[in-house]
Design an enzyme around this catalytic site. Structure first.
Site, PDB file in Angstrom:
ATOM      1  CE  LYS B 185       2.817   0.886  -2.292  1.00  0.00           C
ATOM      2  NZ  LYS B 185       1.815   0.610  -3.337  1.00  0.00           N
ATOM      3  CB  THR B 196      -0.709  -1.670  -4.736  1.00  0.00           C
ATOM      4  OG1 THR B 196      -0.850  -2.385  -5.934  1.00  0.00           O
ATOM      5  CG2 THR B 196      -0.843  -2.621  -3.553  1.00  0.00           C
TER       6      THR B 196
END
Lengths: 410, 410
Positions: B185, B196
């Site tokens: 991701k 993140t």
């Protein structure tokens, strides 16, 4: 002790002008000249970028051989004269020569600054016209200085000037009085390649020692122009000059006091640059302490973080981005020892404590949002390990910042 | 040699699931589990941010004592479990314990990843539900893997997966075959505090040596996830894990070849993260060479410069910003020795030379604009002093980037 004024109403022995040489549209002022009737002790602080513009290279070399007999500074906008090779150097030198000839002084007594597009040569027809008009327009008084301040603007939305008049004549044993004045242009981009900061400080005090003058200027720059960030980019042309002509009726100077007033003038100009940052909607002070010498690096990392800057734009109390920026600054920190506060600019006390002992406090979210909704905000991060307090100033990143820098020519 | 696929259709001995535990709205997948039927050699590369999230601290400690018997990775979104103190650690450990209990394995065989808001504690009711649902949903095959990839998304607009099937069985003396697959991701923000990057690579090859596995993963990360930049911020949670279970029918591995394929999978995922960067409208490769070891620092400085990134957004050939970024990167360069090219992604040859010998070439402005109008652009800067070629990947900064990060909650 003595108030900083947001303008210059005249500095003994100096004249200034701002004229239109043909670079800007609609006849806007685009060419400036500062002239001293007396030789000046001079100092300069220049960009640390290794890609230095021709006027920067010329000034550095000139100040190495002459830092006691400077008489004039000539400044153009719309062309940075950077990445222009030998022709750029020749053109910068020609600017100083033409200026010297018209003023009846020596070429070596003239310094030069440029700001604008990288990678295009100066239009020397415009420069010639600028020199002639600027010499003819030289005057003292507030209008002349504000014209000069306006003429060096690029994407600045307003001219930036500051001055202070010190008056210690009531002290019979050490009576002296002097002015310090300065103009600056901001960390604005100019179509399409630049983010130049130019600053020029003049004083009618007597700074006898050029090395001391340089030391004072360097220190003042550290606390002001080097403590602000709009987008973290360092231009090829950044230049800050100090000229002292000793023309005050009582020009004696105590260096420690002069240091303070010089710092005040520089800080005022630097703050104005941030407030007028491209697309800026908020002014943010970031004070970091207790990082065992890493305070400035942490403060700069926070001040240049796109995540932090967009959070301020959005007005959300996204303190996690601040803590995370501190954590990646490259200096040792321990989140468990950190404390983070925010407060409105003019609020008393420490402000609202958001983060302590490695976890968020049970602060009131509505209170935090109310602070973040302010236009002027103070952030304080104590890393808890001892060390000095370092303060930097920044602004947010807004949609307008992207528009100005992404679509300037379209 | 073997094509990289943008999906995973199954890796021998692994199962995956992505379920809805209640964090995301509208029933969207928000909780993922990866499970191996056999113990895995495992390696991890973690954020360099000194503010490390609880799951990062747990994984680092766990891998220090167990890097040969890992069986599962459990992942939640919407809460980073960062800046959460001891309670955060306890909650991360509890996540692994619940997962282990349901899977009938040891707690120490489970790793954990989180992404989301900094500074809030996990909702352990949701986590409990997620563990139960995720274990029940475990399956092999493409749907299960794409569900897992979708479940770890935050502001990503699409799931990111990549895989490669190597087949050396035609070589009679060293017949072997294995899969490498990965999900990731992106450098997206999640409301409102995080950026993140999470990545998980699995293989059914046999990596006998955990130290070698770590070395391979570290090197692959350097050339992929550590060579991309969306906004230059490093999160508290960045984690890349590698699990090798040796379950292939022919699981032997030649490390040098494995290295290449692992790198390909990581690069594919990393490129997908940049292409899906928040608000990104352009994908930009920045290749820097000849800076005597300073290539990466220069490339990263260019890739994170707001001025460069907004210039790409605007589609203007503002090469001066690239040269200026190189000049302030903090490594020795000489503009007179630099050469700078741009070209469309799929164009042959060096591309259009813009800058050489310290001055712009007489390039055709229309040609330069046509290149900058492309969605995929390559930039190459040769600093002319010898040294390796370093390539990084970035995207532009757009109005949408500011909207996403400034106004996420409003």
């Amino acid at each position: 002790m003595f108030p900083i004024q947001p303008a210059i109403d005249g500095i003994a022995g100096f004249k200034a002008s701002g004229v239109h040489c043909g670079y800007k549209k609609d006849g806007a002022l685009d060419f400036a000249l500062i002239y001293s009737e007396h030789p000046c002790v001079a100092a300069g602080v220049f960009t640390t970028n290794l890609v230095k513009a021709a006027p920067v290279l010329v000034d550095i070399e000139r100040l190495e051989t002459n830092n006691t007999q400077i008489r004039a500074v000539i400044i153009n906008t719309r062309c940075a004269n950077a990445c222009t090779g030998q022709q750029g150097i020749d053109n910068a030198l020609l600017m100083t020569r033409w200026t010297a000839e018209r003023l009846g002084i020596a070429e070596e007594e003239v310094l030069v600054m440029s700001t604008g597009v990288i990678g295009t040569q100066l239009d020397m027809d415009k420069i010639r016209r600028g020199v002639d008009l600027a010499v003819d327009a030289l005057a003292d008084g507030e209008t002349a200085w504000m014209n000069a301040a306006a003429a060096i603007m690029t994407t600045d939305t307003r001219p930036k000037a500051a001055s202070v008049l010190t008056d210690f004549r009531y002290k019979e044993t050490a009576g002296y009085q002097y002015h310090i004045g300065g103009i600056a242009k901001g960390a604005g981009m100019i179509a399409p390649n630049m983010a130049t900061m130019l600053g020029l400080i003049v004083t009618d005090s007597r700074l006898g020692d050029p090395a001391m003058a340089h030391s004072l200027l360097f220190e003042a720059a550290e606390q002001s122009f080097n403590s602000i960030s709009v987008d973290g980019d360092t231009s090829t042309n950044d230049t800050l000059l100090l000229l002292a002509n000793g023309a005050s009726a009582d020009p004696a100077v105590h260096y420690d006091q002069f240091n303070e007033f010089l710092g005040d003038v520089c800080l005022q100009l630097a703050v104005e640059i941030v407030r007028d940052g491209e697309g800026a909607t908020k002014f943010i002070e970031i004070a970091v302490q207790g990082a065992q010498g890493g305070e400035r690096q942490i403060a700069n990392t926070i001040a240049t973080s796109p995540l932090v800057k967009t959070a301020f734009y959005g007005g959300d109390p996204n303190w996690g981005r601040i803590v995370a920026a501190a954590g990646r600054a490259g200096v040792p920190v321990d989140p468990a020892q950190m404390r983070l506060w925010i407060k409105a600019w003019d609020a008393d006390g420490d402000g609202l404590l958001l983060f302590e002992n490695g976890v968020p406090t049970d602060y009131d979210e509505a209170h935090a949002k109310a602070i973040m909704a302010q236009a002027d905000i103070r952030v304080r991060l104590d890393c808890g390990m001892g060390g000095e307090l370092v303060t930097v100033y920044t602004c947010d990143i807004s949609h307008d910042y992207v528009s100005i820098n992404g679509h300037y020519r379209t």
